[in-house]
Design a protein around this motif. Structure first.
Motif, mmCIF file in Angstrom:
data_model
loop_
_atom_site.group_PDB
_atom_site.id
_atom_site.type_symbol
_atom_site.label_atom_id
_atom_site.label_comp_id
_atom_site.label_asym_id
_atom_site.label_seq_id
_atom_site.Cartn_x
_atom_site.Cartn_y
_atom_site.Cartn_z
ATOM 1 N N GLY A 35 0.807 -1.220 0.000
ATOM 2 C CA GLY A 35 0.000 0.000 0.000
ATOM 3 C C GLY A 35 0.832 1.257 0.000
ATOM 4 N N TRP A 36 0.157 2.360 -0.295
ATOM 5 C CA TRP A 36 0.736 3.701 -0.214
ATOM 6 C C TRP A 36 -0.099 4.532 0.754
ATOM 7 N N PHE A 37 0.579 5.246 1.615
ATOM 8 C CA PHE A 37 -0.046 6.176 2.546
ATOM 9 C C PHE A 37 0.642 7.527 2.396
ATOM 10 N N ARG A 38 0.025 8.558 2.948
ATOM 11 C CA ARG A 38 0.674 9.870 2.934
ATOM 12 C C ARG A 38 0.374 10.604 4.229
ATOM 13 N N GLN A 39 1.247 11.539 4.527
ATOM 14 C CA GLN A 39 1.084 12.323 5.749
ATOM 15 C C GLN A 39 1.473 13.756 5.469
ATOM 16 N N TYR A 94 4.471 7.300 1.854
ATOM 17 C CA TYR A 94 5.105 6.103 2.395
ATOM 18 C C TYR A 94 4.534 4.855 1.730
ATOM 19 N N CYS A 95 5.384 3.875 1.449
ATOM 20 C CA CYS A 95 4.859 2.583 1.053
ATOM 21 C C CYS A 95 4.908 1.652 2.254
ATOM 22 N N ALA A 96 4.047 0.637 2.209
ATOM 23 C CA ALA A 96 3.894 -0.280 3.334
ATOM 24 C C ALA A 96 3.619 -1.683 2.810
ATOM 25 N N ALA A 97 4.000 -2.683 3.584
ATOM 26 C CA ALA A 97 3.811 -4.070 3.168
ATOM 27 C C ALA A 97 3.786 -4.981 4.394
ATOM 28 N N GLY A 98 3.279 -6.192 4.173
ATOM 29 C CA GLY A 98 3.262 -7.178 5.244
ATOM 30 C C GLY A 98 2.129 -6.955 6.229
ATOM 31 N N GLY A 99 1.887 -7.920 7.096
ATOM 32 C CA GLY A 99 0.876 -7.782 8.122
ATOM 33 C C GLY A 99 -0.467 -8.329 7.695
ATOM 34 N N ILE A 100 -1.422 -8.234 8.610
ATOM 35 C CA ILE A 100 -2.764 -8.771 8.382
ATOM 36 C C ILE A 100 -3.788 -7.719 8.792
ATOM 37 N N GLY A 101 -4.849 -7.593 7.995
ATOM 38 C CA GLY A 101 -5.914 -6.676 8.365
ATOM 39 C C GLY A 101 -6.417 -5.883 7.186
ATOM 40 N N PRO A 102 -7.322 -4.932 7.431
ATOM 41 C CA PRO A 102 -7.877 -4.107 6.355
ATOM 42 C C PRO A 102 -6.791 -3.311 5.649
ATOM 43 N N LEU A 103 -6.871 -3.269 4.333
ATOM 44 C CA LEU A 103 -5.808 -2.656 3.542
ATOM 45 C C LEU A 103 -5.658 -1.172 3.811
ATOM 46 N N ALA A 104 -6.741 -0.497 4.178
ATOM 47 C CA ALA A 104 -6.679 0.951 4.380
ATOM 48 C C ALA A 104 -6.254 1.340 5.793
ATOM 49 N N ASN A 105 -6.035 0.359 6.636
ATOM 50 C CA ASN A 105 -5.659 0.622 8.030
ATOM 51 C C ASN A 105 -4.151 0.569 8.162
ATOM 52 N N PRO A 106 -3.507 1.674 8.507
ATOM 53 C CA PRO A 106 -2.046 1.647 8.606
ATOM 54 C C PRO A 106 -1.537 0.660 9.654
#
Length: 122
Positions: A35-39, A94-106
């Motif tokens: 995913g991609w997030f921004r701040q 920011y890019c993000a990867a790995g983990g479990i859960g809803p895709l939109a939840n950081p």
């Protein structure tokens, strides 16, 4: 050691385009969402886009039709093509990867890159 390294940020005028890249190393994410997030300054980190292992993609409403997320599993890399940029898109991405859960939840994501600054001038 797992690393995510973003690149491609910069300064662009409103209406312009940028392409962000996020290269992963240390393990493969070919079977997992990325995913991609921004701040923005003084703001919370927010979801921008995500792509699952099959290529299905999901977007924040305000970027639909302007941003496109894609991945190259052979290169262990995820991209974010950003067109028709607006000043309100200014943020650290920011890019993000790995983990479990809803895709939109950081909180779902285990691994994060260091971020790349995108600044859109009016």
């Amino acid at each position: 050691q797992v690393q995510l390294v973003e690149s491609g940020g910069g300064l662009v005028q409103a209406g312009g385009s940028l392409r962000l890249s996020c290269a992963a190393s240390g393990r493969t994410f070919r079977n997992e969402p990325m995913g991609w997030f921004r701040q923005g300054s003084g703001e919370d980190r927010e979801f921008v886009a995500a792509i699952n292992w099959s290529g299905s993609s999901y977007y924040k409403d305000s970027v639909k039709g302007r941003f496109t997320i894609s991945r190259d599993n052979a290169k262990n890399t995820v991209y974010l093509q950003m067109n028709s940029l607006k000043p309100e898109d200014t943020a650290v991405y920011y890019c993000a990867a790995g983990g479990i859960g809803p895709l939109a939840n950081p909180d779902k994501y285990t691994y994060w890159g260091q971020g790349t600054q995108v600044t859109v001038s009016s």
